[in-house]
Scaffold this motif. Structure first.
Motif, PDB file in Angstrom:
ATOM      1  N   UNK A 373      21.389  12.718  -2.824  1.00  0.00           N
ATOM      2  CA  UNK A 373      20.968  13.439  -3.664  1.00  0.00           C
ATOM      3  C   UNK A 373      21.525  14.911  -4.035  1.00  0.00           C
ATOM      4  N   UNK A 374      21.766  15.677  -2.732  1.00  0.00           N
ATOM      5  CA  UNK A 374      22.311  16.727  -2.530  1.00  0.00           C
ATOM      6  C   UNK A 374      23.817  16.966  -3.426  1.00  0.00           C
ATOM      7  N   UNK A 375      24.317  15.701  -2.967  1.00  0.00           N
ATOM      8  CA  UNK A 375      25.618  15.496  -3.466  1.00  0.00           C
ATOM      9  C   UNK A 375      25.784  15.305  -5.023  1.00  0.00           C
ATOM     10  N   UNK A 376      24.872  14.507  -5.457  1.00  0.00           N
ATOM     11  CA  UNK A 376      24.722  14.625  -6.966  1.00  0.00           C
ATOM     12  C   UNK A 376      24.297  15.840  -7.668  1.00  0.00           C
ATOM     13  N   UNK A 377      23.515  16.747  -7.128  1.00  0.00           N
ATOM     14  CA  UNK A 377      22.953  18.159  -7.621  1.00  0.00           C
ATOM     15  C   UNK A 377      24.361  18.707  -7.677  1.00  0.00           C
ATOM     16  N   UNK A 378      24.966  18.676  -6.505  1.00  0.00           N
ATOM     17  CA  UNK A 378      26.442  19.608  -6.544  1.00  0.00           C
ATOM     18  C   UNK A 378      27.285  19.307  -7.689  1.00  0.00           C
ATOM     19  N   UNK A 379      27.431  18.118  -7.904  1.00  0.00           N
ATOM     20  CA  UNK A 379      28.414  17.560  -8.948  1.00  0.00           C
ATOM     21  C   UNK A 379      27.792  18.287 -10.287  1.00  0.00           C
ATOM     22  N   UNK A 380      26.384  18.025 -10.574  1.00  0.00           N
ATOM     23  CA  UNK A 380      25.950  18.776 -11.818  1.00  0.00           C
ATOM     24  C   UNK A 380      26.250  19.848 -11.739  1.00  0.00           C
ATOM     25  N   UNK A 381      25.902  20.857 -10.868  1.00  0.00           N
ATOM     26  CA  UNK A 381      25.974  22.191 -11.064  1.00  0.00           C
ATOM     27  C   UNK A 381      27.510  22.549 -11.196  1.00  0.00           C
ATOM     28  N   UNK A 382      28.483  21.746 -10.754  1.00  0.00           N
ATOM     29  CA  UNK A 382      29.853  21.942 -10.894  1.00  0.00           C
ATOM     30  C   UNK A 382      30.251  21.857 -12.231  1.00  0.00           C
ATOM     31  N   UNK A 383      29.614  20.797 -12.834  1.00  0.00           N
ATOM     32  CA  UNK A 383      29.978  20.684 -14.316  1.00  0.00           C
ATOM     33  C   UNK A 383      29.578  21.811 -15.122  1.00  0.00           C
ATOM     34  N   UNK A 384      28.539  22.183 -14.735  1.00  0.00           N
ATOM     35  CA  UNK A 384      27.639  23.410 -15.554  1.00  0.00           C
ATOM     36  C   UNK A 384      28.256  24.649 -15.348  1.00  0.00           C
ATOM     37  N   UNK A 385      28.875  24.804 -14.070  1.00  0.00           N
ATOM     38  CA  UNK A 385      29.737  26.330 -13.545  1.00  0.00           C
ATOM     39  C   UNK A 385      30.844  26.204 -14.299  1.00  0.00           C
ATOM     40  N   UNK A 386      31.424  24.889 -14.803  1.00  0.00           N
ATOM     41  CA  UNK A 386      33.012  24.886 -15.479  1.00  0.00           C
ATOM     42  C   UNK A 386      32.778  25.201 -16.777  1.00  0.00           C
ATOM     43  N   UNK A 387      31.589  24.528 -17.389  1.00  0.00           N
ATOM     44  CA  UNK A 387      31.309  25.051 -18.701  1.00  0.00           C
ATOM     45  C   UNK A 387      30.794  26.349 -19.175  1.00  0.00           C
ATOM     46  N   UNK A 388      30.219  27.063 -18.195  1.00  0.00           N
ATOM     47  CA  UNK A 388      29.479  28.210 -18.192  1.00  0.00           C
ATOM     48  C   UNK A 388      30.637  29.504 -18.357  1.00  0.00           C
ATOM     49  N   UNK A 389      31.664  29.266 -17.714  1.00  0.00           N
ATOM     50  CA  UNK A 389      32.710  30.218 -17.672  1.00  0.00           C
ATOM     51  C   UNK A 389      34.214  29.760 -18.279  1.00  0.00           C
ATOM     52  N   UNK A 390      35.041  30.726 -18.003  1.00  0.00           N
ATOM     53  CA  UNK A 390      36.234  30.743 -18.999  1.00  0.00           C
ATOM     54  C   UNK A 390      36.861  32.077 -19.060  1.00  0.00           C
ATOM     55  N   UNK A 391      38.213  32.177 -19.634  1.00  0.00           N
ATOM     56  CA  UNK A 391      38.901  33.212 -19.817  1.00  0.00           C
ATOM     57  C   UNK A 391      38.182  33.962 -21.019  1.00  0.00           C
ATOM     58  N   UNK A 392      38.260  35.469 -21.074  1.00  0.00           N
ATOM     59  CA  UNK A 392      37.888  36.381 -22.073  1.00  0.00           C
ATOM     60  C   UNK A 392      39.004  37.349 -22.265  1.00  0.00           C
ATOM     61  N   UNK A 393      39.917  36.986 -21.918  1.00  0.00           N
ATOM     62  CA  UNK A 393      41.052  37.956 -22.183  1.00  0.00           C
ATOM     63  C   UNK A 393      42.330  37.638 -21.314  1.00  0.00           C
ATOM     64  N   UNK A 394      43.412  38.423 -21.080  1.00  0.00           N
ATOM     65  CA  UNK A 394      44.288  38.138 -20.303  1.00  0.00           C
ATOM     66  C   UNK A 394      44.359  39.209 -19.213  1.00  0.00           C
ATOM     67  N   UNK A 395      45.443  38.969 -18.112  1.00  0.00           N
ATOM     68  CA  UNK A 395      45.314  39.881 -17.142  1.00  0.00           C
ATOM     69  C   UNK A 395      44.178  39.717 -16.273  1.00  0.00           C
ATOM     70  N   UNK A 396      43.370  40.848 -15.975  1.00  0.00           N
ATOM     71  CA  UNK A 396      42.126  40.633 -15.197  1.00  0.00           C
ATOM     72  C   UNK A 396      41.131  40.041 -15.729  1.00  0.00           C
ATOM     73  N   UNK A 397      40.800  39.772 -17.307  1.00  0.00           N
ATOM     74  CA  UNK A 397      39.997  39.101 -17.530  1.00  0.00           C
ATOM     75  C   UNK A 397      40.244  37.620 -17.866  1.00  0.00           C
ATOM     76  N   UNK A 398      41.108  37.105 -17.237  1.00  0.00           N
ATOM     77  CA  UNK A 398      41.706  35.627 -17.369  1.00  0.00           C
ATOM     78  C   UNK A 398      40.519  34.809 -16.521  1.00  0.00           C
ATOM     79  N   UNK A 399      39.818  35.343 -15.628  1.00  0.00           N
ATOM     80  CA  UNK A 399      38.887  34.552 -15.080  1.00  0.00           C
ATOM     81  C   UNK A 399      37.449  35.066 -15.100  1.00  0.00           C
TER      82      UNK A 399
END
Length: 604
Positions: A373-399
């Motif tokens: 169950x902990x592994x499944x929850x970790x997978x769901x949180x990983x997907x949400x974290x990948x969708x919730x973030x991203x680049x907002x520019x170049x250089x320092x704002x790339x992550x």
């Protein structure tokens, strides 16, 4: 003539081809139309919203065409695709890859609804469903048929789509949402999931994810509960931080724009980004935190100095730079609570009723289910974290945002330890031996319930044979009867007539003696086999001293028989010894004119 074409050999017209395709694939036309309509509705909703904001803006930067281009770009961004902003100071396009998760719900809901309706068909409930592959492929193709020209149109605006991410994200959302709709239309069958999981997981582990009855297994339900607790706890942390930085949040509204239309636009943008901020806060509580640039990491232990950020209201909730304090460390309550919830969800299904004999799982299986169950929850949180973030520019704002693999590892570590310990504790608690119930204190005996019946004498185990009368016995006075409660022999006495059936009918009620014998005669005693068949006690014999029906004692004998048989046989031969012997022994002295004697009749 060989080269002459027959007039009947005609080429197929486009209408005939469409009809043939429709006949071969029933429901394909409706599925294509449904997918295209879902894309148009989502695009129209965002276009209306952007147009209203453009109209209310006091300083629009472009005309109606620019607003339509922005609406198309935002629609693509809602699917998870990246955009490129071309009007920068350096002239280098800056990527925008943080999709608002709240906007993602709109295309997903429309696609799911279109696929479900396409699979149901236009007929009634009794009609068969459209084949799943037909409905699914039709909806996906119809949706992409609208998404492709929309992306081409958005490429001519200030916010252009990034083709690699757009080519992957839009079809992926369409395929997943349409598949969910078709699966719902078919009643959510578990066969596809079982075949997919059976190819990679053993049976024991597969049933923890998908139960034998088709519903989610114990580990899947626990993982969903843990994910809900983590995201809900992140939203709570976000609200607390916004309240603590209330002054900075209000100042960001004033510095970013002017006028109520600008404030409304910023407020709507913040609302669409609230799910993203909740995931960021959950990552902060788990420990890895999130990035505000390539070199700025914000965690509960420490927060690095952030680069110059725009005055955005949600960014005002970021903790101050420096080492963490006890207040920052208190965020660890969120993963601990999530682990406890996961462990409780797993531990409660290990036993039923808390009895030790009803245990279903061993300790090893319980711990394994908690880790899964902990592994499944970790997978769901990983997907949400990948969708919730991203680049907002170049250089320092790339992550910008949480790192998905760090969030997954931290979730597995936190929930794996806490959930395992909690599940084993819950299992031990539910398997405890129940305490013995306390004995009631001795008290006075309860009185017997009043039934209104006489006290019955115990029935003797065996009857003593009655002494037969002999010629030496003194004669009884005519009219007197002898009440003898001891059984008589089978052989009838002289002068007695009638049969036992004359006095004991099958219905259980008494009747008059047979006319063949005297009226005062007594019935013969039935055999043991007859008594067993009737399952009733042997009636007590009555001996009349009157030899003929015309004697003076005839009426008294009739009275005796009437009273006795009415009392004894009126209630299905019940209470013979209670009613008869109770009357006999309750009197202190025998009544006048009648007596009891072991040797013979008593004189009056």
């Amino acid at each position: 003539m060989a080269g002459v074409t027959q007039t009947t050999a005609r080429r197929s017209t486009p209408d005939a081809l469409l009809t043939r395709v429709r006949d071969r694939s029933p429901g394909m036309g409706a599925a294509l139309l449904g997918g295209a309509l879902a894309a148009v509705l989502g695009l129209a909703a965002l276009t209306v919203l952007v147009t209203l904001l453009w109209i209310s803006s006091p300083y629009p930067d472009s005309g109606p065409g620019g607003a339509l281009h922005v609406a198309a770009s935002v629609w693509l961004l809602a699917h998870g695709g990246e955009l490129l902003r071309t009007d920068t100071l350096t002239g280098v396009p800056a990527p925008i890859g943080v999709p608002p998760l709240l906007l993602l719900a709109l295309p997903v809901w429309l696609l799911r609804r279109a696929a479900r309706d396409a699979a149901d068909g236009e007929a009634g409930d009794e009609a068969p469903l459209v084949p799943g592959r037909t409905a699914w492929s039709g909806v996906v193709l119809g949706y992409l048929a609208v998404a492709a020209p929309t992306a081409l149109y958005a490429a001519g605006g200030a916010l252009r789509p990034a083709w690699p991410s757009t080519a992957v994200s839009v079809p992926l959302v369409a395929v997943a949402a349409a598949g969910a709709g078709v699966w719902t239309a078919y009643g959510r069958p578990s066969g596809p999931w079982e075949r997919g999981l059976g190819a990679v997981l053993p049976r024991g582990v597969r049933h923890l994810i998908l139960g034998p009855d088709g519903r989610p297994g114990a580990a899947a339900r626990a993982a969903a509960a843990g994910t809900a607790v983590l995201t809900g706890g992140g939203a709570l942390l976000l609200a607390v931080s916004l309240v603590r930085h209330g002054g900075e949040t209000r100042g960001a509204f004033v510095r970013l724009t002017e006028g109520w239309s600008g404030w409304l636009t910023v407020l709507l943008l913040c609302l669409t980004l609230l799910p993203n901020a909740a995931v960021w806060a959950a990552a902060y509580a788990l420990g890895p935190g999130f990035l505000l640039g390539t070199d700025a990491t914000v965690t509960p232990l420490a927060a690095a100095p952030t680069p110059l950020l725009p005055p955005f209201p949600l960014l005002a909730a970021v903790p101050d730079a420096g080492a963490g304090t006890v207040v920052n460390w208190a965020a660890a309550v969120v993963p601990v609570t999530a682990g406890a919830v996961v462990g409780w969800c797993v531990g409660r299904v290990t036993t039923t009723g808390g009895h030790p004999d009803a245990a279903a799982w061993t300790a090893g299986r319980t711990a394994g289910a908690a880790v899964l169950a902990a592994g499944l929850c970790a997978g769901l949180l990983s997907v949400l974290a990948a969708l919730a973030g991203g680049p907002m520019g170049v250089a320092q704002l790339s992550r910008f945002g949480p790192v998905w693999w760090q969030v997954g590892a931290a979730t597995l570590a936190w929930l794996g330890l806490v959930a395992t310990a909690t599940s084993l504790a819950v299992r031990a608690w539910r398997r405890r031996t129940p305490a013995a119930p306390a004995r009631p204190l001795p008290g006075p005996p309860r009185p017997a319930p009043a039934t209104g019946r006489r006290l019955r004498l115990p029935v003797p185990p065996r009857w003593f044979p009655r002494r037969r009368p002999t010629g030496d016995d003194p004669p009884a006075t005519p009219g007197d009867t002898l009440y003898d409660f001891l059984p008589s022999d089978r052989a009838p006495s002289a002068g007695l007539g009638g049969s036992y059936d004359d006095f004991v009918p099958s219905g259980g009620r008494s009747r008059e003696p047979s006319q063949d014998g005297p009226a005062a005669s007594r019935p013969s005693r039935p055999d043991d086999e007859d008594r067993d068949a009737l399952d009733v006690p042997t009636p007590p014999p009555f001996v009349s001293s009157a030899g003929s029906a015309g004697s003076a004692g005839g009426s008294r004998s009739d009275d005796v028989y009437d009273d006795v048989y009415d009392d004894v046989y009126g209630d299905v031969y019940g209470d013979v010894y209670g009613d008869v012997y109770g009357d006999v022994f309750s009197d202190d002295s025998p009544p006048s004119g009648r007596g009891l004697s072991a040797d013979g009749p008593a004189s009056a």
